[in-house]
Design a protein around this motif. Structure first.
Motif, PDB file in Angstrom:
ATOM      1  N   PRO A   1       0.829  -1.216   0.000  1.00 27.98           N
ATOM      2  CA  PRO A   1       0.000   0.000   0.000  1.00 27.98           C
ATOM      3  C   PRO A   1       0.863   1.265   0.000  1.00 27.98           C
ATOM      4  CG  PRO A   1      -0.753  -1.565   1.667  1.00 27.98           C
ATOM      5  CD  PRO A   1       0.566  -2.065   1.176  1.00 27.98           C
ATOM      6  N   ASN A   2       0.451   2.251  -0.790  1.00 29.57           N
ATOM      7  CA  ASN A   2       1.131   3.537  -0.831  1.00 29.57           C
ATOM      8  C   ASN A   2       0.078   4.599  -1.136  1.00 29.57           C
ATOM      9  OD1 ASN A   2       2.592   5.916  -1.891  1.00 29.57           O
ATOM     10  ND2 ASN A   2       4.399   4.599  -1.787  1.00 29.57           N
ATOM     11  N   PRO A   3      -0.072   5.616  -0.281  1.00 25.59           N
ATOM     12  CA  PRO A   3      -1.134   6.605  -0.501  1.00 25.59           C
ATOM     13  C   PRO A   3      -0.951   7.441  -1.751  1.00 25.59           C
ATOM     14  CG  PRO A   3       0.338   7.298   1.269  1.00 25.59           C
ATOM     15  CD  PRO A   3       0.717   5.885   0.939  1.00 25.59           C
ATOM     16  N   LYS A   4       0.284   7.468  -2.308  1.00 23.58           N
ATOM     17  CA  LYS A   4       0.544   8.302  -3.480  1.00 23.58           C
ATOM     18  C   LYS A   4       0.740   7.514  -4.764  1.00 23.58           C
ATOM     19  CE  LYS A   4       2.582  12.132  -0.885  1.00 23.58           C
ATOM     20  NZ  LYS A   4       3.759  13.027  -0.727  1.00 23.58           N
ATOM     21  N   LEU A   5       0.668   6.192  -4.652  1.00 20.29           N
ATOM     22  CA  LEU A   5       0.853   5.358  -5.841  1.00 20.29           C
ATOM     23  C   LEU A   5       0.017   4.101  -5.668  1.00 20.29           C
ATOM     24  CD1 LEU A   5       2.325   4.720  -8.515  1.00 20.29           C
ATOM     25  CD2 LEU A   5       4.117   3.640  -7.139  1.00 20.29           C
ATOM     26  N   GLU A   6      -0.944   3.902  -6.551  1.00 20.30           N
ATOM     27  CA  GLU A   6      -1.821   2.740  -6.467  1.00 20.30           C
ATOM     28  C   GLU A   6      -1.355   1.669  -7.441  1.00 20.30           C
ATOM     29  OE1 GLU A   6      -6.550   1.524  -6.869  1.00 20.30           O
ATOM     30  OE2 GLU A   6      -5.935   3.624  -6.923  1.00 20.30           O
ATOM     31  N   LEU A   7      -0.970   0.532  -6.892  1.00 21.66           N
ATOM     32  CA  LEU A   7      -0.566  -0.614  -7.702  1.00 21.66           C
ATOM     33  C   LEU A   7      -1.338  -1.841  -7.236  1.00 21.66           C
ATOM     34  CD1 LEU A   7       3.325  -0.214  -7.885  1.00 21.66           C
ATOM     35  CD2 LEU A   7       1.759  -0.152  -9.821  1.00 21.66           C
ATOM     36  N   ASN A   8      -1.904  -2.564  -8.173  1.00 18.36           N
ATOM     37  CA  ASN A   8      -2.576  -3.818  -7.871  1.00 18.36           C
ATOM     38  C   ASN A   8      -1.993  -4.878  -8.798  1.00 18.36           C
ATOM     39  OD1 ASN A   8      -4.399  -5.699  -6.819  1.00 18.36           O
ATOM     40  ND2 ASN A   8      -5.957  -5.216  -8.362  1.00 18.36           N
ATOM     41  N   VAL A   9      -1.243  -5.809  -8.221  1.00 14.59           N
ATOM     42  CA  VAL A   9      -0.518  -6.800  -9.002  1.00 14.59           C
ATOM     43  C   VAL A   9      -0.901  -8.186  -8.511  1.00 14.59           C
ATOM     44  CG1 VAL A   9       1.756  -7.586  -9.767  1.00 14.59           C
ATOM     45  CG2 VAL A   9       1.408  -5.173  -9.168  1.00 14.59           C
ATOM     46  N   GLY A  10      -1.135  -9.111  -9.420  1.00 11.58           N
ATOM     47  CA  GLY A  10      -1.458 -10.463  -8.980  1.00 11.58           C
ATOM     48  C   GLY A  10      -1.515 -11.454 -10.121  1.00 11.58           C
ATOM     49  N   ASN A  11      -1.618 -12.725  -9.774  1.00 16.17           N
ATOM     50  CA  ASN A  11      -1.718 -13.816 -10.740  1.00 16.17           C
ATOM     51  C   ASN A  11      -2.869 -14.742 -10.357  1.00 16.17           C
ATOM     52  OD1 ASN A  11       0.890 -13.673 -12.524  1.00 16.17           O
ATOM     53  ND2 ASN A  11       1.607 -13.355 -10.433  1.00 16.17           N
ATOM     54  N   SER A  12      -3.518 -15.311 -11.352  1.00 15.90           N
ATOM     55  CA  SER A  12      -4.585 -16.275 -11.111  1.00 15.90           C
ATOM     56  C   SER A  12      -4.509 -17.396 -12.135  1.00 15.90           C
ATOM     57  CB  SER A  12      -5.960 -15.604 -11.188  1.00 15.90           C
ATOM     58  OG  SER A  12      -6.117 -14.679 -10.123  1.00 15.90           O
ATOM     59  N   LEU A  13      -4.895 -18.594 -11.696  1.00 16.00           N
ATOM     60  CA  LEU A  13      -4.938 -19.773 -12.555  1.00 16.00           C
ATOM     61  C   LEU A  13      -6.387 -20.227 -12.701  1.00 16.00           C
ATOM     62  CD1 LEU A  13      -2.080 -21.670 -10.729  1.00 16.00           C
ATOM     63  CD2 LEU A  13      -1.912 -20.855 -13.074  1.00 16.00           C
ATOM     64  N   PHE A  14      -6.821 -20.415 -13.928  1.00 21.24           N
ATOM     65  CA  PHE A  14      -8.140 -20.965 -14.201  1.00 21.24           C
ATOM     66  C   PHE A  14      -7.931 -22.347 -14.822  1.00 21.24           C
ATOM     67  CE2 PHE A  14      -8.614 -16.438 -14.036  1.00 21.24           C
ATOM     68  CZ  PHE A  14      -9.829 -16.244 -13.398  1.00 21.24           C
TER      69      PHE A  14
ATOM     70  N   GLN B   1       1.515 -20.214  -5.811  1.00 19.13           N
ATOM     71  CA  GLN B   1       0.856 -19.353  -4.833  1.00 19.13           C
ATOM     72  C   GLN B   1       1.871 -18.690  -3.916  1.00 19.13           C
ATOM     73  OE1 GLN B   1      -2.015 -21.258  -2.244  1.00 19.13           O
ATOM     74  NE2 GLN B   1      -2.991 -19.303  -1.777  1.00 19.13           N
ATOM     75  N   GLU B   2       2.856 -19.452  -3.439  1.00 17.54           N
ATOM     76  CA  GLU B   2       3.846 -18.901  -2.521  1.00 17.54           C
ATOM     77  C   GLU B   2       4.720 -17.841  -3.185  1.00 17.54           C
ATOM     78  OE1 GLU B   2       7.810 -20.309   0.003  1.00 17.54           O
ATOM     79  OE2 GLU B   2       6.588 -21.786  -1.057  1.00 17.54           O
ATOM     80  N   LEU B   3       5.188 -18.111  -4.398  1.00 11.20           N
ATOM     81  CA  LEU B   3       6.167 -17.236  -5.047  1.00 11.20           C
ATOM     82  C   LEU B   3       5.530 -16.139  -5.884  1.00 11.20           C
ATOM     83  CD1 LEU B   3       8.638 -20.040  -6.149  1.00 11.20           C
ATOM     84  CD2 LEU B   3       8.987 -18.398  -4.286  1.00 11.20           C
ATOM     85  N   TYR B   4       4.394 -16.417  -6.494  1.00  7.64           N
ATOM     86  CA  TYR B   4       3.779 -15.457  -7.409  1.00  7.64           C
ATOM     87  C   TYR B   4       2.386 -15.022  -6.966  1.00  7.64           C
ATOM     88  CZ  TYR B   4       7.650 -16.453 -10.531  1.00  7.64           C
ATOM     89  OH  TYR B   4       8.915 -16.574 -11.061  1.00  7.64           O
ATOM     90  N   GLY B   5       1.945 -15.486  -5.801  1.00  6.36           N
ATOM     91  CA  GLY B   5       0.635 -15.096  -5.299  1.00  6.36           C
ATOM     92  C   GLY B   5      -0.513 -15.577  -6.149  1.00  6.36           C
ATOM     93  N   ALA B   6      -0.300 -16.646  -6.918  1.00  7.10           N
ATOM     94  CA  ALA B   6      -1.314 -17.113  -7.859  1.00  7.10           C
ATOM     95  C   ALA B   6      -2.426 -17.855  -7.133  1.00  7.10           C
ATOM     96  CB  ALA B   6      -0.686 -18.016  -8.920  1.00  7.10           C
ATOM     97  N   VAL B   7      -3.665 -17.439  -7.364  1.00  3.86           N
ATOM     98  CA  VAL B   7      -4.851 -18.082  -6.798  1.00  3.86           C
ATOM     99  C   VAL B   7      -5.498 -18.937  -7.880  1.00  3.86           C
ATOM    100  CG1 VAL B   7      -7.084 -17.699  -5.704  1.00  3.86           C
ATOM    101  CG2 VAL B   7      -5.171 -16.144  -5.240  1.00  3.86           C
ATOM    102  N   ALA B   8      -5.836 -20.175  -7.549  1.00  4.67           N
ATOM    103  CA  ALA B   8      -6.398 -21.099  -8.531  1.00  4.67           C
ATOM    104  C   ALA B   8      -7.924 -21.117  -8.462  1.00  4.67           C
ATOM    105  CB  ALA B   8      -5.847 -22.503  -8.300  1.00  4.67           C
ATOM    106  N   PHE B   9      -8.571 -21.156  -9.636  1.00  8.27           N
ATOM    107  CA  PHE B   9     -10.016 -21.249  -9.761  1.00  8.27           C
ATOM    108  C   PHE B   9     -10.362 -22.399 -10.682  1.00  8.27           C
ATOM    109  CE2 PHE B   9      -9.067 -16.769  -9.007  1.00  8.27           C
ATOM    110  CZ  PHE B   9      -9.945 -16.438  -7.974  1.00  8.27           C
ATOM    111  N   SER B  10     -11.491 -23.050 -10.395  1.00  5.60           N
ATOM    112  CA  SER B  10     -11.996 -24.093 -11.284  1.00  5.60           C
ATOM    113  C   SER B  10     -12.801 -23.446 -12.402  1.00  5.60           C
ATOM    114  CB  SER B  10     -12.874 -25.067 -10.510  1.00  5.60           C
ATOM    115  OG  SER B  10     -13.402 -26.060 -11.361  1.00  5.60           O
TER     116      SER B  10
END
Length: 422
Positions: free
Chosen positions: A129-142, A158-167
């Motif tokens: 979080p930064n009040p002067k710079l908004e960044l939203n970064v992430g990975n997902s697996l379908f 998930q551990e290294l890249y924050g990837a969340v898996a979805f069916s």
């Protein structure tokens, strides 16, 4: 979103995997990007093991795109490189080495485990979080609901890249495509839409990286000073009429006699910088050819801000690229061959990457910049010393590099040829 916000947006890698038989000048220089001065007693942050290589990869990819793209260019090096690095977690045999070396890493100097920890550090730091710079970064697996993905790959991603898996149900490609595109659109606050153009009923996996950036200028432009219509020449075509923002403000800048270009740094209120490179008339190809890491380091030598009469077009550009041929030309050819081994993802040997696409949009105006990127892997079977106020008038094609300062990472790289191409 207010129309006075500039925004920059990327929607990235889309790779198709198909089943196939598995075969037996001057001394005054721009301070950009600034180099942090870490405590000598503290170890260097892990992200510094990957950010220089990401920059080198970006420059190689840019030159390939420039050779075949006459118009605007824009892509996210962080989005592309992190998605490919994530994919290497699910590769076996020689394929992980081929992917990481194709990105430009020397595995003798930096082992694969350090590379993945570097990307982990980079993505986590960018997402702070930064009040002067908004960044939203992430990975997902379908993943297709009929799949039994490898637990080790899911845990590592998930551990290294924050990837969340979805069916996902890929037997209904239209519905699932809308769901995935809707997910990316939400994560990038509506700036990336329809990044996943197409896939078939035989799709088994989609890997998506999303990236959103938003920041205000440190010195905003006065909208009342913007000239509604100014001339912007385009090679072989009548000059364009574009809105030209103007300000007299303190900026760091230089003229590089060796490369024949003006280099300007525009600061944001948060830890980000926009580097604009304006080639002399007729010198764009010369400047592009000279863009190397050492060129950026030369432009990074510190200088004091000076008063500048700046004229910069308010612009909106976008681009979509199919990158499999270009990535092959810069060292990732094995990723697309039948010999690549991605069995670490789904436990099946006959999977190869056949399609990679990347889409980016940028809109910049008087108040700041808003940016987003999404990358997806689709898997289916198969010097300036002056005593007056100098003028920098960006009324012809120019280059742009957008940096995050803390990590020294190149978030976006591009070329503006037509400011109103959309």
């Amino acid at each position: 979103m207010s129309p006075t916000w500039p925004w920059l947006l990327g929607a990235g890698i889309l790779a198709s995997v198909h089943c196939q038989p598995f075969p037996a000048q001057g001394e005054k220089n721009l301070g950009h990007p600034p180099t942090p001065q870490p405590d000598a007693s503290e170890p260097l942050p892990a992200y510094l093991k990957v950010t220089p290589t990401i920059t080198s990869f970006a420059l190689r990819l840019y030159k390939q795109l420039a050779a075949g793209t006459p118009g605007n260019i824009l892509f996210s090096p962080v989005s592309l490189s992190s998605t490919l690095a994530l994919l290497s977690l699910g590769a076996h045999a020689d394929t992980p080495t081929q992917i990481l070396e194709g990105l430009g890493f020397n595995l003798t100097e930096t082992p694969a485990a350090d590379i993945h920890r570097g990307f982990q550090s980079l993505l986590r730091t960018l997402d702070l979080p930064n009040p002067k710079l908004e960044l939203n970064v992430g990975n997902s697996l379908f993943l297709d609901k009929a799949l039994k993905p490898q637990r080790r790959f899911l845990d590592s991603s998930q551990e290294l890249y924050g990837a969340v898996a979805f069916s996902a149900n890929f037997t209904e490609p239209a519905t699932t495509g809308r769901q995935i595109n809707g997910f990316v659109r939400k994560q990038t606050y509506g700036r990336v839409s329809d990044c996943l153009q197409e896939f078939g009923r035989d799709t088994v996996l989609v890997l998506v990286n999303f990236f959103f950036f938003k920041a205000k200028w440190k010195h905003p432009f006065d909208g009342y000073q913007t000239r509604k219509q100014d001339s912007f020449p385009v090679d072989g075509k009548p000059p364009l009429r574009v809105p030209m923002m103007q300000q007299r403000e303190m900026h760091r800048f230089l003229y590089d006699q060796e490369v024949a270009c003006t280099v300007l740094q525009i600061e944001y209120s948060g830890p980000a910088l926009l580097l604009l490179v304006l080639p002399d008339p007729g010198k764009m190809r010369q400047v592009e050819a000279a863009m190397r890491p050492e060129t950026l380091r030369r432009w990074s030598r510190p200088s004091r801000p000076s008063l500048l009469d700046l004229h910069l077009p308010r612009f909106s550009i976008s681009g979509t690229y199919n990158l499999e041929e270009i990535l092959s030309q810069i060292g990732l050819s094995n990723l697309f061959s039948v010999g690549s081994d991605l069995s670490g993802v789904m436990g099946q040997l006959n999977k190869t990457i056949s399609r990679v696409s990347h889409t980016v949009v940028m809109d910049m105006n008087e108040k700041g910049t808003e940016a987003g990127a999404a990358s997806g892997l689709l898997s289916q079977p198969l010097p300036l010393n002056v005593t007056w106020t100098p003028r920098a008038q960006f009324n012809r094609p120019f280059l742009l590099l957008l940096w995050e300062v803390t990590t020294q990472s190149l978030l976006f790289l591009g070329k503006v040829v037509n400011p109103v191409a959309g």
